[in-house]
Scaffold this motif. Structure first.
Motif, PDB file in Angstrom:
ATOM      1  N   GLN A  39      -4.889  -2.097   1.375  1.00 17.63           N
ATOM      2  CA  GLN A  39      -4.118  -2.946   0.474  1.00 17.63           C
ATOM      3  C   GLN A  39      -3.031  -3.709   1.234  1.00 17.63           C
ATOM      4  O   GLN A  39      -2.792  -4.895   0.972  1.00 17.63           O
ATOM      5  N   VAL A  86      -2.845  -7.795   1.244  1.00 20.70           N
ATOM      6  CA  VAL A  86      -1.832  -8.506   0.466  1.00 20.70           C
ATOM      7  C   VAL A  86      -0.729  -9.081   1.346  1.00 20.70           C
ATOM      8  O   VAL A  86       0.222  -9.683   0.835  1.00 20.70           O
ATOM      9  N   VAL A  92       0.317 -12.735   0.708  1.00 22.29           N
ATOM     10  CA  VAL A  92       1.066 -12.899  -0.542  1.00 22.29           C
ATOM     11  C   VAL A  92       2.514 -12.462  -0.354  1.00 22.29           C
ATOM     12  O   VAL A  92       3.454 -13.130  -0.809  1.00 22.29           O
ATOM     13  N   TYR A 146       1.290   0.889  -2.967  1.00 19.16           N
ATOM     14  CA  TYR A 146       1.386  -0.227  -2.030  1.00 19.16           C
ATOM     15  C   TYR A 146       2.707  -0.193  -1.263  1.00 19.16           C
ATOM     16  O   TYR A 146       3.054  -1.159  -0.575  1.00 19.16           O
ATOM     17  N   LEU A 160       4.363  -7.638  -8.859  1.00 21.82           N
ATOM     18  CA  LEU A 160       3.093  -7.506  -8.141  1.00 21.82           C
ATOM     19  C   LEU A 160       2.332  -6.321  -8.707  1.00 21.82           C
ATOM     20  O   LEU A 160       2.831  -5.187  -8.699  1.00 21.82           O
ATOM     21  N   SER A 167      -1.883  -4.553  -9.451  1.00 19.04           N
ATOM     22  CA  SER A 167      -3.238  -4.483  -8.911  1.00 19.04           C
ATOM     23  C   SER A 167      -4.260  -4.871  -9.967  1.00 19.04           C
ATOM     24  O   SER A 167      -3.980  -4.872 -11.166  1.00 19.04           O
ATOM     25  N   ASP A 192      -2.994  -8.696  -7.422  1.00 22.80           N
ATOM     26  CA  ASP A 192      -3.803  -8.541  -6.212  1.00 22.80           C
ATOM     27  C   ASP A 192      -5.197  -8.084  -6.629  1.00 22.80           C
ATOM     28  O   ASP A 192      -5.407  -6.918  -6.963  1.00 22.80           O
ATOM     29  N   ASN A 223      -8.413  -7.203  -5.291  1.00 24.05           N
ATOM     30  CA  ASN A 223      -9.221  -6.876  -4.109  1.00 24.05           C
ATOM     31  C   ASN A 223     -10.532  -6.186  -4.479  1.00 24.05           C
ATOM     32  O   ASN A 223     -11.302  -5.809  -3.603  1.00 24.05           O
ATOM     33  N   GLY A 258      -6.168 -15.302  -1.956  1.00 23.15           N
ATOM     34  CA  GLY A 258      -4.923 -14.691  -1.534  1.00 23.15           C
ATOM     35  C   GLY A 258      -4.765 -14.529  -0.047  1.00 23.15           C
ATOM     36  O   GLY A 258      -3.702 -14.087   0.422  1.00 23.15           O
ATOM     37  N   ASN A 259      -5.784 -14.868   0.725  1.00 27.30           N
ATOM     38  CA  ASN A 259      -5.686 -14.830   2.174  1.00 27.30           C
ATOM     39  C   ASN A 259      -5.692 -16.232   2.786  1.00 27.30           C
ATOM     40  O   ASN A 259      -5.848 -16.383   4.005  1.00 27.30           O
ATOM     41  N   THR A 313      -8.113 -11.105  -2.701  1.00 28.60           N
ATOM     42  CA  THR A 313      -7.795 -10.703  -1.333  1.00 28.60           C
ATOM     43  C   THR A 313      -8.887  -9.813  -0.752  1.00 28.60           C
ATOM     44  O   THR A 313      -9.668  -9.212  -1.481  1.00 28.60           O
TER      45      THR A 313
END
Length: 283
Positions: free
Chosen positions: A39, A43, A46, A77, A151, A153, A182, A184, A217-218, A245
């Motif tokens: 994670q 992230v 971001v 996280y 933020l 998940s 996020d 993922n 997000g990347n 991400t």
């Protein structure tokens, strides 16, 4: 007194900030030999855009009243947030090797009472957005111009309390609230999309009355543009950015693992992971 460290005011690029965050997270993970590294690596872009482009804060005064609030709903996280708090100068880097230790200010799951710059204590998922709604409402009633960022998940999209907060934010027209998701597609039990058959998240949030965006997000350019749009929008209610991400981004042999929710890395692999990250080091 320095009020904010913004990317535009620094000679350090956002790409380098994100790389630094990833490296710090790996170094902390090496201390314990395991952790939520996937994670943190995913992230990092971001977080770099959050702290070095969007947020207003004073590194030397984490409780400055006029700061933007950054709430980490996902307590596991914490390693990612510690990395960016070090990069921002809120936490000293010489505490890195204390990560997860007894008496450390950096426990493995985020706790506000322990860590400067950690606004809320994360635990059971699905509570952060509700706390953020309350804070945003309170700040509006104080006529504060500050923003609240939350933020969370993708797994928290399966929590009923999240959607209660989603509706509440619209009810109170909280245009000072920006939710960062996020996505993922990885949970403890497997892919997020296998958990609750989630569909088009952007349209779902928009249907509730949020200004909604979904970006890679990347991709730092896309991330920065999304932050700018969210903050400057004339939408009369809350805003959400859904970031797709990649778990373990930047370390290819970890990216390829089937299970990345909680990463265990063998002793000799930490050096390999840092070397792989070094190969992509930006200027």
């Amino acid at each position: 007194m320095e009020t904010v460290r913004r990317h535009s005011e620094s000679n350090v690029s956002l790409e380098r900030r994100a790389w630094n965050i990833r490296r710090k997270a790996l170094l902390m993970g090496e201390v314990q030999g395991q952790g939520y590294i996937g994670q943190a690596l995913g992230v990092a872009d971001v977080l770099a855009a959050s702290y070095f482009h969007a947020l207003e804060y004073r590194p030397e005064d984490p409780e400055w009243e006029a700061r933007d609030r950054f709430y980490l709903s996902i307590g596991h996280y914490a390693i990612a947030l510690y990395a960016v708090l070090m990069e921002a100068g809120i936490l000293p880097e010489d505490e890195l090797e204390t990560y997860g230790m007894d008496d450390s200010r950096m426990p493995m799951s985020g706790m506000a009472s322990y860590t400067p710059g950690m606004e809320i204590t994360g635990g059971s998922l699905g509570h952060g957005l509700g706390i953020a709604v309350g804070a945003a409402l309170g700040l509006k009633r104080k006529d504060s111009p500050t923003f609240v960022y939350n933020l969370m998940s993708d797994g928290e999209l399966g929590e009923g309390s999240t959607w209660e907060a989603v509706m509440s934010a619209v009810q109170w027209k909280l245009d000072n609230l920006i939710c960062l998701v996020d996505f993922n597609n990885q949970q403890a039990d497997g892919p997020t999309r296998d958990a609750l058959a989630q569909g088009d998240e952007e349209k779902k949030w928009a249907a509730f009355g949020w200004h909604a965006q979904r970006v890679d997000g990347n991709d730092l350019d896309a991330v920065v543009a999304a932050f700018d749009e969210a903050r400057n929008s004339n939408h009369p209610g809350p805003r959400v950015i859904i970031f797709d991400t990649k778990m373990c981004k930047g370390v290819d042999f970890l990216e390829s693992r089937e299970i990345t929710h909680f990463v265990r890395v063998e002793a000799d692999e930490w050096v390999k992971a840092l070397d792989k990250l070094e190969e992509g080091k930006p200027q």
